[in-house]
Design a protein around this motif. Sequence first.
Motif, mmCIF file in Angstrom:
data_model
loop_
_atom_site.group_PDB
_atom_site.id
_atom_site.type_symbol
_atom_site.label_atom_id
_atom_site.label_comp_id
_atom_site.label_asym_id
_atom_site.label_seq_id
_atom_site.Cartn_x
_atom_site.Cartn_y
_atom_site.Cartn_z
ATOM 1 N N VAL A 285 10.593 14.548 -2.420
ATOM 2 C CA VAL A 285 10.947 16.179 -1.767
ATOM 3 C C VAL A 285 9.183 16.771 -2.497
ATOM 4 N N THR A 286 9.741 17.869 -1.026
ATOM 5 C CA THR A 286 8.338 18.879 -1.815
ATOM 6 C C THR A 286 8.556 19.994 -1.218
ATOM 7 N N TRP A 287 9.255 20.984 -3.138
ATOM 8 C CA TRP A 287 9.193 22.634 -2.523
ATOM 9 C C TRP A 287 8.402 23.545 -2.138
ATOM 10 N N SER A 288 8.193 24.623 -1.232
ATOM 11 C CA SER A 288 7.332 25.326 -1.009
ATOM 12 C C SER A 288 8.351 26.664 -1.689
ATOM 13 N N ARG B 292 1.128 -1.462 0.017
ATOM 14 C CA ARG B 292 0.150 -0.356 0.283
ATOM 15 C C ARG B 292 1.032 1.193 -0.295
ATOM 16 N N VAL B 293 0.797 2.268 -1.392
ATOM 17 C CA VAL B 293 1.852 2.876 -0.938
ATOM 18 C C VAL B 293 0.387 4.404 -0.657
ATOM 19 N N PRO B 294 0.341 5.117 0.498
ATOM 20 C CA PRO B 294 0.447 6.488 0.812
ATOM 21 C C PRO B 294 0.377 7.273 -0.378
ATOM 22 N N ALA B 295 -0.778 8.159 -0.415
ATOM 23 C CA ALA B 295 -0.897 9.616 -1.108
ATOM 24 C C ALA B 295 0.790 10.083 -1.324
ATOM 25 N N ALA B 296 1.269 10.868 -1.853
ATOM 26 C CA ALA B 296 1.870 11.587 -1.848
ATOM 27 C C ALA B 296 1.651 12.938 -1.605
ATOM 28 N N LEU B 297 2.252 14.298 -0.527
ATOM 29 C CA LEU B 297 2.142 15.027 -0.616
ATOM 30 C C LEU B 297 1.907 16.194 -1.890
ATOM 31 N N VAL B 298 0.457 16.712 -2.534
ATOM 32 C CA VAL B 298 0.777 17.634 -3.675
ATOM 33 C C VAL B 298 2.024 17.850 -3.977
ATOM 34 N N GLY B 299 2.273 17.709 -5.631
ATOM 35 C CA GLY B 299 3.277 18.692 -6.029
ATOM 36 C C GLY B 299 4.675 18.284 -5.893
ATOM 37 N N SER B 300 4.094 17.363 -4.400
ATOM 38 C CA SER B 300 6.028 16.339 -4.015
ATOM 39 C C SER B 300 6.415 15.901 -5.523
ATOM 40 N N ILE B 301 7.688 15.499 -5.525
ATOM 41 C CA ILE B 301 8.630 15.076 -6.570
ATOM 42 C C ILE B 301 9.028 14.400 -6.036
ATOM 43 N N GLY B 302 9.127 12.540 -6.763
ATOM 44 C CA GLY B 302 10.164 11.326 -6.531
ATOM 45 C C GLY B 302 10.881 11.139 -7.254
#
Length: 287
Positions: free
Chosen positions: A200-203, A169-179
């Motif tokens: 990684v998620t950038w802001s 089971r792969v959880p949802a990643a943060l919106v806009g995150s990069i794998g």
Amino acid sequence: MMTQTMIAPETLEDALAAMHAEPGSMALAGGATLVAMMNAGLVEPNSLVALRHVDTLRGTRQLDDGGIELGAMRRHRETALETPFKDGQTVLSYAASQIANPTVRNMGTLGGSIAFNDPGADYPAALVAANATILIVGATGTREVSAEAFFVDWYTTALEAGELVAGVRVPAALVGSIGHYEKLARIAGDFAVASVALQVTWSGDSIAAARIAIGGSGPTPLHLAEADDMLIGTGADSDALSKAGLLLAQAADPVDDVRASADYRRKVIPRLLAKAMREIAPAREAA
Ligand SMILES: Cc1cc2nc3c(=O)[nH]c(=O)nc-3n(C[C@H](O)[C@H](O)[C@H](O)COP(=O)(O)OP(=O)(O)OC[C@H]3O[C@@H](n4cnc5c(N)ncnc54)[C@H](O)[C@@H]3O)c2cc1C
């Protein structure tokens, strides 16, 4: 002693019953590893329980919360190409696309790879970076174990005798995150000397969230929340990257083997982390 029987049940219940009926039974998934080991006389299972007709071990299920469930019999090729992944979940398709060669990717399965837990394999670090959980079935029911807890030691997992990996089971990643998955191998198609799996998620210009896992550099994937934290709030500048990379290198537990020395693996970890960050720059700009 030679393998006595091979059966190919159609249900998970029958597969589990067969595993219990004959002590010394082994599950046969893609066979990429197991058949080679049998050929070399390294294992001699009393009986083989082939999983290829168990439909419930196949396929993909999208969950309401944005997570995805992947069946254990999912081939590496499917994970690499038929991507249901969003945002940082793509760390898994990057990892799958770098496994061996097209022949092995057509044969090998997600469940077989993680059950075997070769320290140079590509899925373990990617699953830890994705914060995935492993679905395990046995005679007493189903249990779910985090990927971090599933990989226990060299070629050892949390699976008990008679249990099977049912899926991941792969959880949802943060919106806009990069794998991303960065692998160093001696030649194309070889197991990893070392690898870095990332979400990684950038802001704006700084990192808001990061999850890094190191593969190929010890008995299990290495994840340190402290190393993740070192990147948060930074612009992934070389100072922050080398501090996080050095911390991971010091905590890694690599060995000298035919692929590389332990010392070389430690040296390479910070460089791979920096390379992974450079590689995701275009995705970041496009986001
Ligand atoms: C030439 C070659 C190069 C390779 N290069 C790479 C590489 O670069 N990166 C990489 O990650 N991998 C690599 N592999 C390994 C490949 O990914 C295999 O597919 C994988 O390790 C085993 O998957 P399988 O489905 O073939 O499992 P099998 O060979 O069928 O089984 C492997 C083991 O897992 C057990 N098992 C299988 N399915 C389950 C299940 N559902 N539940 C519990 N136990 C189970 C079996 O009993 C056996 O012990 C390579 C393999 C080969 C032959």
